[in-house]
Design a protein around this motif. Structure first.
Motif, mmCIF file in Angstrom:
data_model
loop_
_atom_site.group_PDB
_atom_site.id
_atom_site.type_symbol
_atom_site.label_atom_id
_atom_site.label_comp_id
_atom_site.label_asym_id
_atom_site.label_seq_id
_atom_site.Cartn_x
_atom_site.Cartn_y
_atom_site.Cartn_z
ATOM 1 N N GLY A 149 0.786 -1.212 0.000
ATOM 2 C CA GLY A 149 0.000 0.000 0.000
ATOM 3 C C GLY A 149 0.823 1.269 0.000
ATOM 4 N N SER A 150 2.078 1.193 0.448
ATOM 5 C CA SER A 150 2.917 2.389 0.554
ATOM 6 C C SER A 150 3.746 2.656 -0.695
ATOM 7 N N LEU A 151 3.879 1.688 -1.581
ATOM 8 C CA LEU A 151 4.730 1.883 -2.753
ATOM 9 C C LEU A 151 4.218 3.009 -3.651
ATOM 10 N N GLY A 152 2.903 3.079 -3.858
ATOM 11 C CA GLY A 152 2.339 4.136 -4.686
ATOM 12 C C GLY A 152 2.603 5.520 -4.111
ATOM 13 N N PRO A 153 2.232 5.758 -2.826
ATOM 14 C CA PRO A 153 2.553 7.054 -2.216
ATOM 15 C C PRO A 153 4.050 7.365 -2.217
ATOM 16 N N ALA A 154 4.886 6.332 -2.040
ATOM 17 C CA ALA A 154 6.333 6.558 -2.051
ATOM 18 C C ALA A 154 6.806 7.049 -3.409
ATOM 19 N N ARG A 155 6.270 6.476 -4.467
ATOM 20 C CA ARG A 155 6.627 6.948 -5.809
ATOM 21 C C ARG A 155 6.179 8.397 -6.009
ATOM 22 N N GLY A 156 4.976 8.702 -5.495
ATOM 23 C CA GLY A 156 4.485 10.069 -5.602
ATOM 24 C C GLY A 156 5.368 11.051 -4.860
ATOM 25 N N LEU A 157 5.822 10.645 -3.673
ATOM 26 C CA LEU A 157 6.701 11.510 -2.892
ATOM 27 C C LEU A 157 8.037 11.714 -3.598
ATOM 28 N N ALA A 158 8.561 10.642 -4.179
ATOM 29 C CA ALA A 158 9.840 10.738 -4.891
ATOM 30 C C ALA A 158 9.741 11.685 -6.082
ATOM 31 N N ARG A 159 8.593 11.670 -6.766
ATOM 32 C CA ARG A 159 8.398 12.582 -7.899
ATOM 33 C C ARG A 159 8.242 14.026 -7.430
ATOM 34 N N THR A 176 8.466 -1.398 6.558
ATOM 35 C CA THR A 176 9.360 -2.281 5.821
ATOM 36 C C THR A 176 10.162 -1.549 4.754
ATOM 37 N N GLY A 177 10.143 -0.220 4.798
ATOM 38 C CA GLY A 177 11.077 0.549 3.984
ATOM 39 C C GLY A 177 10.595 0.972 2.619
ATOM 40 N N ALA A 178 9.292 0.927 2.367
ATOM 41 C CA ALA A 178 8.810 1.300 1.031
ATOM 42 C C ALA A 178 9.246 2.718 0.656
ATOM 43 N N PHE A 179 9.115 3.664 1.593
ATOM 44 C CA PHE A 179 9.500 5.044 1.296
ATOM 45 C C PHE A 179 11.014 5.183 1.192
ATOM 46 N N ALA A 180 11.740 4.618 2.149
ATOM 47 C CA ALA A 180 13.195 4.741 2.134
ATOM 48 C C ALA A 180 13.790 4.103 0.883
ATOM 49 N N ILE A 181 13.314 2.940 0.512
ATOM 50 C CA ILE A 181 13.823 2.258 -0.677
ATOM 51 C C ILE A 181 13.560 3.091 -1.927
ATOM 52 N N THR A 182 12.339 3.584 -2.062
ATOM 53 C CA THR A 182 11.965 4.361 -3.244
ATOM 54 C C THR A 182 12.770 5.654 -3.335
ATOM 55 N N LEU A 183 12.934 6.351 -2.209
ATOM 56 C CA LEU A 183 13.675 7.614 -2.211
ATOM 57 C C LEU A 183 15.169 7.393 -2.462
ATOM 58 N N CYS A 184 15.721 6.307 -1.928
ATOM 59 C CA CYS A 184 17.137 6.011 -2.166
ATOM 60 C C CYS A 184 17.384 5.611 -3.617
ATOM 61 N N LYS A 185 16.455 4.910 -4.232
ATOM 62 C CA LYS A 185 16.601 4.566 -5.647
ATOM 63 C C LYS A 185 16.590 5.825 -6.509
ATOM 64 N N LYS A 186 15.753 6.796 -6.121
ATOM 65 C CA LYS A 186 15.645 8.036 -6.901
ATOM 66 C C LYS A 186 16.865 8.933 -6.672
ATOM 67 N N ASN A 187 17.478 8.844 -5.477
ATOM 68 C CA ASN A 187 18.572 9.740 -5.100
ATOM 69 C C ASN A 187 19.801 8.913 -4.714
#
Length: 337
Positions: A149-159, A176-187
């Motif tokens: 459920g957090s992967l979608g919002p994490a992608r939105g935050l990264a954008r 479980t790191g959905a936001f941290a993983i997504t933000l680290c991949k982007k940055n």
């Protein structure tokens, strides 16, 4: 929100639980995934999901009435939304989150909302995430579904955010790191620390390793409200944290975040937030009510209070804006540098 005037509008609210259960049941049966292959009649799909054709048709008729399926020449197909978000393996699939966390954990808790609001719950009916996640199975059920459920919002935050200058991120209660993983991949220059309960951290490390980020994302185990945090952070993120903790902890949590930011560092608060007038959005308000069923001391957040609170905590340039439409908002502020 437009004020209700008609009886059928009230009925739509009263009967809403029927639609929820139809959705959860279809997810349990794998119906949307089966229909992704091709449109099928009730007779064709029934054996694939283990139902009698008559009962399959009853369920699919209800789903068509909800707009989740379409029907043409006696054959049912997924609606565009169901195809995008409810088919297992689809890019934006969050069916597991709906089926497991919302359907199996949150939905039953609302049976006790009346007693929670009146303060009549017994000790066995209330608790905290600390107690809940001390059970490895409950932690896994909640966390694995929340990750989806957090992967979608994490992608939105990264954008939405430019974190190219940030070197360190502290994700408080980061699951479980959905936001941290997504933000680290982007940055690529960003390193993250997640503060989370031990049973959740154990699951999170699996996701981090799978993402190939074990050298850039680490966990600090413990209750995020009590455990020591690393200081000097460029970014501190608190996503879905405030809505699930006692309201009397909010101000001290913001003050603590301010103290652990580096000069010029940014605080991000992402959560279920209603507008300052408290007329909605509906989904944000209902999620806040749901949290009350489990944690009666939780407090409903509104955009006006959040802006004032971040400013009062010593942050500058505070903004509060919608994140997930009609459901969440993102508040931001910087520590003076």
């Amino acid at each position: 929100m437009t004020a209700i005037t008609e009886a059928d509008e009230i009925s739509d609210i009263a009967f809403g639980f029927m639609g929820s259960k139809a959705l959860f049941t279809a997810l349990e049966l794998g119906l949307f995934t089966e229909l992704a292959a091709q449109p099928m009649s009730a007779e064709q799909v029934a054996p694939k999901i283990g139902l009698h054709p008559d009962r399959a048709e009853t369920l699919m008729t209800a789903l068509a009435g909800l707009g989740l399926l379409t029907v043409e020449d006696g054959k049912y197909a997924n609606s565009p939304g169901a195809e995008a978000f409810l088919v297992t393996g689809a890019k934006y699939d969050f069916g597991d989150y709906l089926k497991r966390q919302v359907g199996q954990q949150m939905y039953p808790l609302l049976d006790q909302i009346g007693d929670a609001l009146k303060g009549d719950l017994g000790d066995e009916d209330t608790g905290s995430y600390d107690e809940w996640f001390s059970d490895p199975e409950q932690a896994r059920l909640y966390s694995e579904s929340q990750h989806a459920g957090s992967l979608g919002p994490a992608r939105g935050l990264a954008r939405a955010l430019d974190l190219s200058e940030a070197k360190t991120l502290l994700d408080v209660g980061g699951g479980t790191g959905a936001f941290a993983i997504t933000l680290c991949k982007k940055n690529p220059e960003l390193r993250a620390t997640i503060v989370e309960f031990p049973n959740v951290a154990a699951l999170g490390r699996e996701y981090v390793e799978e993402a190939g980020l074990s050298d850039r994302i680490e966990y600090v185990e413990g209750n995020a409200l009590k455990t020591e945090w690393p200081g000097g952070q460029d970014v501190i993120l608190m996503s879905y944290l405030f809505s699930g903790i006692p309201g009397d902890t909010h101000e001290s949590l913001l003050a603590r975040a301010h103290d652990h930011l580096a000069p010029g560092g940014r605080l991000l608060v992402h959560d279920f937030v209603v507008d300052a007038e408290r007329t909605g959005p509906k989904l944000a308000a209902l999620w806040q009510l749901q949290h009350t069923a489990f944690t009666p001391e939780a407090r409903s957040l509104d955009a006006g209070w959040l802006e004032t609170a971040l400013t009062g905590a010593g942050l500058e340039g505070v903004t509060v804006a919608p994140m997930i439409p009609e459901m969440t908002m993102l508040a931001q502020g910087r520590k003076p540098g």
